[in-house]
Scaffold this active site. Sequence first.
Site, PDB file in Angstrom:
ATOM      1  N   THR A 181     -26.175  38.037   6.075  1.00  0.00           N
ATOM      2  CA  THR A 181     -26.944  36.884   5.619  1.00  0.00           C
ATOM      3  C   THR A 181     -27.052  35.981   6.851  1.00  0.00           C
ATOM      4  O   THR A 181     -26.132  35.952   7.677  1.00  0.00           O
ATOM      5  CB  THR A 181     -26.255  36.116   4.471  1.00  0.00           C
ATOM      6  OG1 THR A 181     -25.000  35.626   4.947  1.00  0.00           O
ATOM      7  CG2 THR A 181     -26.001  37.006   3.255  1.00  0.00           C
ATOM      8  N   HIS A 182     -28.162  35.314   6.986  1.00  0.00           N
ATOM      9  CA  HIS A 182     -28.421  34.481   8.178  1.00  0.00           C
ATOM     10  C   HIS A 182     -28.279  35.302   9.463  1.00  0.00           C
ATOM     11  O   HIS A 182     -27.959  34.764  10.518  1.00  0.00           O
ATOM     12  CB  HIS A 182     -27.465  33.275   8.238  1.00  0.00           C
ATOM     13  CG  HIS A 182     -27.394  32.513   6.949  1.00  0.00           C
ATOM     14  ND1 HIS A 182     -28.180  31.419   6.681  1.00  0.00           N
ATOM     15  CD2 HIS A 182     -26.638  32.712   5.838  1.00  0.00           C
ATOM     16  CE1 HIS A 182     -27.902  30.957   5.464  1.00  0.00           C
ATOM     17  NE2 HIS A 182     -26.983  31.739   4.936  1.00  0.00           N
ATOM     18  N   TYR A 225     -74.035  34.814  -7.605  1.00  0.00           N
ATOM     19  CA  TYR A 225     -74.040  35.473  -6.297  1.00  0.00           C
ATOM     20  C   TYR A 225     -74.614  34.579  -5.210  1.00  0.00           C
ATOM     21  O   TYR A 225     -75.650  33.940  -5.394  1.00  0.00           O
ATOM     22  CB  TYR A 225     -74.864  36.785  -6.353  1.00  0.00           C
ATOM     23  CG  TYR A 225     -74.858  37.491  -5.012  1.00  0.00           C
ATOM     24  CD1 TYR A 225     -73.795  38.312  -4.651  1.00  0.00           C
ATOM     25  CD2 TYR A 225     -75.884  37.278  -4.083  1.00  0.00           C
ATOM     26  CE1 TYR A 225     -73.752  38.923  -3.402  1.00  0.00           C
ATOM     27  CE2 TYR A 225     -75.847  37.885  -2.829  1.00  0.00           C
ATOM     28  CZ  TYR A 225     -74.777  38.702  -2.500  1.00  0.00           C
ATOM     29  OH  TYR A 225     -74.732  39.296  -1.265  1.00  0.00           O
ATOM     30  N   SER A 252     -42.505  52.600  28.735  1.00  0.00           N
ATOM     31  CA  SER A 252     -43.069  51.523  29.529  1.00  0.00           C
ATOM     32  C   SER A 252     -43.674  52.129  30.789  1.00  0.00           C
ATOM     33  O   SER A 252     -43.164  53.113  31.324  1.00  0.00           O
ATOM     34  CB  SER A 252     -41.956  50.538  29.904  1.00  0.00           C
ATOM     35  OG  SER A 252     -42.313  49.825  31.071  1.00  0.00           O
ATOM     36  N   GLU A 288     -43.285  47.487  15.697  1.00  0.00           N
ATOM     37  CA  GLU A 288     -43.889  46.231  16.147  1.00  0.00           C
ATOM     38  C   GLU A 288     -45.327  46.117  15.655  1.00  0.00           C
ATOM     39  O   GLU A 288     -45.800  45.039  15.284  1.00  0.00           O
ATOM     40  CB  GLU A 288     -43.828  46.130  17.669  1.00  0.00           C
ATOM     41  CG  GLU A 288     -42.402  45.960  18.172  1.00  0.00           C
ATOM     42  CD  GLU A 288     -42.284  46.183  19.669  1.00  0.00           C
ATOM     43  OE1 GLU A 288     -41.664  45.351  20.327  1.00  0.00           O
ATOM     44  OE2 GLU A 288     -42.819  47.188  20.192  1.00  0.00           O
ATOM     45  N   LYS A 297     -37.242  52.708  29.393  1.00  0.00           N
ATOM     46  CA  LYS A 297     -37.581  52.066  28.118  1.00  0.00           C
ATOM     47  C   LYS A 297     -38.022  53.046  27.044  1.00  0.00           C
ATOM     48  O   LYS A 297     -38.728  54.003  27.295  1.00  0.00           O
ATOM     49  CB  LYS A 297     -38.714  51.039  28.319  1.00  0.00           C
ATOM     50  CG  LYS A 297     -38.303  49.779  29.041  1.00  0.00           C
ATOM     51  CD  LYS A 297     -37.258  48.937  28.302  1.00  0.00           C
ATOM     52  CE  LYS A 297     -37.821  48.210  27.096  1.00  0.00           C
ATOM     53  NZ  LYS A 297     -38.666  47.073  27.462  1.00  0.00           N
ATOM     54  N   GLN A 333     -71.155  38.617   0.692  1.00  0.00           N
ATOM     55  CA  GLN A 333     -71.256  39.837   1.505  1.00  0.00           C
ATOM     56  C   GLN A 333     -70.080  39.914   2.492  1.00  0.00           C
ATOM     57  O   GLN A 333     -69.730  40.988   2.959  1.00  0.00           O
ATOM     58  CB  GLN A 333     -72.596  39.821   2.252  1.00  0.00           C
ATOM     59  CG  GLN A 333     -72.815  41.001   3.184  1.00  0.00           C
ATOM     60  CD  GLN A 333     -74.254  41.077   3.661  1.00  0.00           C
ATOM     61  OE1 GLN A 333     -75.144  41.456   2.906  1.00  0.00           O
ATOM     62  NE2 GLN A 333     -74.498  40.706   4.912  1.00  0.00           N
ATOM     63  N   ASN A 388     -39.551  52.040  23.417  1.00  0.00           N
ATOM     64  CA  ASN A 388     -39.886  50.853  22.630  1.00  0.00           C
ATOM     65  C   ASN A 388     -40.289  51.208  21.202  1.00  0.00           C
ATOM     66  O   ASN A 388     -40.961  52.218  20.982  1.00  0.00           O
ATOM     67  CB  ASN A 388     -41.038  50.097  23.301  1.00  0.00           C
ATOM     68  CG  ASN A 388     -40.657  49.568  24.664  1.00  0.00           C
ATOM     69  OD1 ASN A 388     -39.508  49.181  24.880  1.00  0.00           O
ATOM     70  ND2 ASN A 388     -41.596  49.568  25.592  1.00  0.00           N
ATOM     71  N   LYS A 390     -66.534  42.403   2.326  1.00  0.00           N
ATOM     72  CA  LYS A 390     -66.286  43.830   2.577  1.00  0.00           C
ATOM     73  C   LYS A 390     -65.455  44.110   3.818  1.00  0.00           C
ATOM     74  O   LYS A 390     -64.560  44.958   3.793  1.00  0.00           O
ATOM     75  CB  LYS A 390     -67.610  44.581   2.653  1.00  0.00           C
ATOM     76  CG  LYS A 390     -68.196  44.782   1.288  1.00  0.00           C
ATOM     77  CD  LYS A 390     -69.595  45.286   1.328  1.00  0.00           C
ATOM     78  CE  LYS A 390     -70.363  44.703   0.162  1.00  0.00           C
ATOM     79  NZ  LYS A 390     -70.514  43.226   0.235  1.00  0.00           N
ATOM     80  N   SER A 435     -75.901  44.225   6.564  1.00  0.00           N
ATOM     81  CA  SER A 435     -74.510  44.618   6.313  1.00  0.00           C
ATOM     82  C   SER A 435     -74.329  46.130   6.439  1.00  0.00           C
ATOM     83  O   SER A 435     -73.234  46.639   6.249  1.00  0.00           O
ATOM     84  CB  SER A 435     -74.064  44.146   4.927  1.00  0.00           C
ATOM     85  OG  SER A 435     -74.978  44.574   3.932  1.00  0.00           O
TER      86      SER A 435
HETATM   87  N1  ARG Z   1     -75.555  43.445   1.026  1.00  0.00           N
HETATM   88  C1  ARG Z   1     -75.352  42.555  -0.077  1.00  0.00           C
HETATM   89  C2  ARG Z   1     -73.860  42.283  -0.255  1.00  0.00           C
HETATM   90  O1  ARG Z   1     -73.106  43.002   0.301  1.00  0.00           O
HETATM   91  C3  ARG Z   1     -75.889  43.165  -1.325  1.00  0.00           C
HETATM   92  C4  ARG Z   1     -76.304  42.174  -2.351  1.00  0.00           C
HETATM   93  C5  ARG Z   1     -77.507  41.475  -1.900  1.00  0.00           C
HETATM   94  N2  ARG Z   1     -78.066  40.685  -2.926  1.00  0.00           N
HETATM   95  C6  ARG Z   1     -78.968  39.779  -2.656  1.00  0.00           C
HETATM   96  N3  ARG Z   1     -79.454  39.124  -3.639  1.00  0.00           N
HETATM   97  N4  ARG Z   1     -79.403  39.545  -1.459  1.00  0.00           N
HETATM   98  O2  ARG Z   1     -73.431  41.367  -0.906  1.00  0.00           O
END
Ligand code: ARG
Length: 466
Positions: free
Chosen positions: A155-156, A317, A277, A290, A283, A322, A285, A325, A23
């Site tokens: 309205t509408h 957990y 454009s 948008e 144009k 993971q 835009n 994020k 990660s």
């Molecule tokens: N990179 C992991 C996460 O973002 C960290 C936690 C990992 N924990 C584990 N027991 N492998 O969730």
Amino acid sequence: MAQLWGGRFSGETDALMRQFQDSISFDVRLWQADIDGSMAYARALARAGVLTEEESDVIQDGLDAVRAEFAQQQFQLKPGDEDIHSAVERRLKELIGEVAGKLHTGRSRNDQVATDTRLWLKRNIATLRQHLTGLQAAIIATAQEHLNVIMPGYTHLQQAQPVRFSHWLLSYGWQFQRDKERLDDLTRRVDVLPLGSAAMAGNPFPIDRPALARDLGFAAVSSNSMDAVADRDYLLEFLSWAAIVQVHLSRLAEDLIIYSSREFGFVELDDAYSTGSSIMPQKKNPDSLELIRGKTGRVIGAMTGLFATLKGQPSTYNKDSQEDKEPLFDTVDTLNMTLPIAAGVIRTLKVNPSRIYDKMDSTMLATELADYLAQKGMPFRQAHHLVGQIVQQSIALDQPLNSFPLAAYQKFSPLFERDVHTWLTFNRAADRRNGIGGTGEGSVLEQIDLLREQAGLDDDPDDNQD
Ligand code: ARG
């Protein structure tokens, strides 16, 4: 290569599997929070007598050095740095040696990552809140500038009744005010420290968690370690909040896209927020708007995705978590753009009152006509019906209500008198609505005062930066 967990293993991780589970490519953004969390944890271990003061100091100095490397963009990632936690710890060990290995005593990456993410989010919430206030300031300034421009209220998407342009614009200011209130409310649930929960059963060393929370600036400490490492509710809430904000932005954008079209021509976007454009030279835009509208789908998607990620997980957990994020980071990045862009569009918007006036249809005065009769004693239901017939005839004769002859009015009811035409102006119609929340001038001025106050835009400039 030395994984944090390598001891139990004799075989190598498959290369694709490594890539699959790493990660670091995205959670590297947590470096500051990770280092802050670790420094506070080193202090907590020293207070608990698990580390000597000297060991804690060496670890903290080492972490300061790692922080400097990140800050100067000199931190070198190495193979085996699967996430930000392992990267920081690996580097710490290179810098200070084996004592680095004492930092993780009683801690797990499960409570570590939960702590890092909460710290990171708290800091970003402060910025997002300021962006919302900036947008409200733009709304109020533009509303004041065009306070008395009258436009059709819809309205509408059909012309309904005359309103102030400022009243329409301020309607969004209140949506963003509620967004701020929701943000403040959910922040209380972000502001809880999971550190000290360890993998899920709790920390066996005598860590003073309230002191650790104070050190890291958390308002509270989690009460159940199993809940604490699993809890991503605060992210669901935050992403839902973000989706609501984006829906507000998207509707504002949609209004302005319509109002800026040639068919309407009520407003014109500044060049700074438009593009052209490549084939049609004429144009201009409204791409800014948008994209605001388009990115709403992306934010709703992030929210929906995390709900799905969490739905089937057993307690505590799981690595699935993971996946929290990227939607979080993407959503924060998106709002950090959409909110200031929206503020810029509003602040630089050109308004064209005469063009708006040209498009105002006198049938929007039909309610005034019914009120006129009602105020002379006719039951409103009866007045409503009668005015419906008058409107029908005015359309058939192509004779707008505000120039419909008095004699013709009087054929419908003897209650009509000379003053009927003075009733039938758009300004008067707007100004008659002068109670709290109405579109009359006095009401809108009061509304601006109230929004300013609630938005923290009063006199004290410190108000809007908590
Ligand atoms: N990179 C992991 C996460 O973002 C960290 C936690 C990992 N924990 C584990 N027991 N492998 O969730």
